[in-house]
Design a protein around this motif. Structure first.
Motif: not given
Length: 336
Positions: A177-180, A187-188, A192-200
Motif C-alpha cells: 500500500t503506497h501512501i506517501t 510499509g512502516l 506491512e513489514w515485508d514491504a518495508a524490508w523489501d523497499a529497504l
C-alpha cells in the motif's frame, strides 16, 4: 536575526529569477526545439507554424519569457511528450519526487553517521594509521565517479553474490500500500513489514553509491574543523582548568567544530539531487533523476523545465535554511 532572514529571502528570489532566465534561454537553444519534440521530425511547415502560434513561439523572446514565468508561477509546465506521454509534467515531478527524497535521505543519513564520527576520530588520532586511512578513504570516495561505483556495487552484490536486488524500488510480487510514495515509510505506516524490508533492501545499493561523495566531504571537513578547534586557546584553557575530557570534547570541541559541518551538510543535500540522476539511472530507481535522464533522451521539454526548476528551487531553499541555522548557531554570521 529577522533582517538577516529577509536578506537571504531576497537573495533566494533573485537567484531563482536568474536561474529561470538561464533555463529559458538554454531550452530554447537545444536542437529541434519544443515544436519538433511535439510534432516529430517529419512534420510539415504548416503544422510547425500553427503549433508555434498556438504556443506563442512566434512572439518576441521577451514576451515568451514573461509567459514562461506566468505559467511557471501557476504550475503549468506543459504535457510530457517522452517520459510519460500525455501526462502533466508537474504531476510527473510530484509522483517521482518522493522516491528521490527517500533515496537522498538514506544516502545523507549514511554519510553523516559515518563521516562525522570517522572525521572526529581521525582528528583525535592525528598522524596515526586511523587518520591516514580515513584521509585516503575519503580521497577515494571523492575521486571515484558515482556511476562507476554504482555499476561496481551492482555487479558485486546483486549479480555475483545475489544478496541485494539489482534494480527497482520494490519487488514485483510485493502487494504494498503506497501512501506517501516513500516505500519504506509506507510499509512502516501500514505495518506491512515485508514491504518495508523489501523497499529497504532495494535502497541499500543506490544509497551507498549516492552517499560516497557526501561521506568523503563530510569526513574531511569534520577532521579539518576538529583539528582547528583543538588548537584554539579556549580548549587549552579548559584543559588547564582540569575539566573532564568528555566535557571538553562535547561542549568545547565538537560543538564548535560542527558549525562548518552543518553548512557542508546543507550543500551536499542539494548536490544529492544532481548525483541522483546517475544513480537512479543505473539502478532503474524511478525518481526525479531517472525522469530527468529519460527526459534528455526523448527531448521532453515540459518535463525538463519542471524538473530543473523544481530541483533549483529545492537547492535554494535547502541552502537558505542552512544559512539561517548557521546564523542561529554562530551570531557572527548575521553581521557579515
Amino acid at each position: 536575526m529577522s533582517r538577516y532572514i529577509v536578506r537571504r529571502l531576497l537573495q533566494a528570489i533573485v537567484t531563482l529569477f536568474v536561474l529561470s532566465l538561464l533555463l529559458f534561454a538554454w531550452l530554447r537553444s537545444l536542437p529541434g526545439g519544443p515544436v519538433s519534440a511535439l510534432l516529430g521530425e517529419r512534420s510539415t511547415p504548416e503544422d510547425r507554424a500553427a503549433l508555434e502560434q498556438a504556443l506563442g513561439l512566434d512572439q518576441p523572446i521577451f514576451i515568451q519569457y514573461l509567459r514562461f514565468l506566468e505559467r511557471a508561477a501557476q504550475g503549468q509546465f506543459g504535457v510530457s511528450t517522452g517520459v510519460l506521454p500525455g501526462r502533466d509534467a508537474l504531476e510527473i515531478f510530484l509522483s517521482r519526487f518522493p522516491a528521490t527524497i527517500e533515496l537522498s535521505f538514506f544516502a545523507l543519513t549514511l554519510a553523516i553517521l559515518l563521516g562525522i564520527p570517522l572525521g572526529y576520530l581521525a582528528a583525535r588520532h592525528r598522524g596515526t594509521f586511523l587518520d591516514t586511512g580515513s584521509v585516503l578513504f575519503s580521497l577515494v570516495g571523492i575521486a571515484v565517479p558515482v556511476f562507476f561505483l554504482a555499476f561496481a556495487l551492482k555487479y558485486v552484490f546483486a549479480i555475483q553474490l545475489g544478496v541485494l536486488p539489482p534494480s527497482g524500488r520494490q519487488s514485483v510480487g510485493i502487494n504494498a500500500t503506497h501512501i506517501t510514495g516513500m516505500y519504506v515509510l509506507d510499509g512502516l505506516l501500514t505495518r506491512e513489514w515485508d514491504a518495508a524490508w523489501d523497499a529497504l533492501r532495494h535502497l541499500i545499493l543506490p544509497a551507498v553509491a549516492l552517499s560516497s561523495i557526501p561521506f568523503a566531504v563530510i569526513l574531511r571537513i569534520t577532521r579539518a574543523s576538529v583539528l582547528e578547534v583543538l588548537d584554539e586557546d579556549y580548549v587549552r584553557t579548559a584543559q588547564a582548568k582540569g575539566l573532564r575530557a568528555a566535557t571538553i570534547r562535547g561542549r568545547h570541541v565538537l560543538r564548535n567544530a560542527l558549525i562548518p559541518v552543518v553548512t557542508t551538510i546543507g550543500l551536499q543535500t542539494g548536490a544529492l539531487l544532481a548525483g541522483a540522476v546517475l544513480t537512479e539511472r543505473v539502478f532503474t530507481f524511478r525518481g526525479v533523476g531517472h525522469a530527468l535522464a529519460y527526459g534528455f533522451e526523448t527531448r521532453d521539454y515540459a518535463v525538463l523545465q519542471v524538473l530543473i526548476m523544481m530541483a533549483a528551487l529545492i537547492y535554494i531553499l535547502v541552502n537558505m535554511v542552512v544559512d539561517i541555522a548557521y546564523a542561529a548557531i554562530d551570531p557572527r554570521v548575521r553581521v557579515r
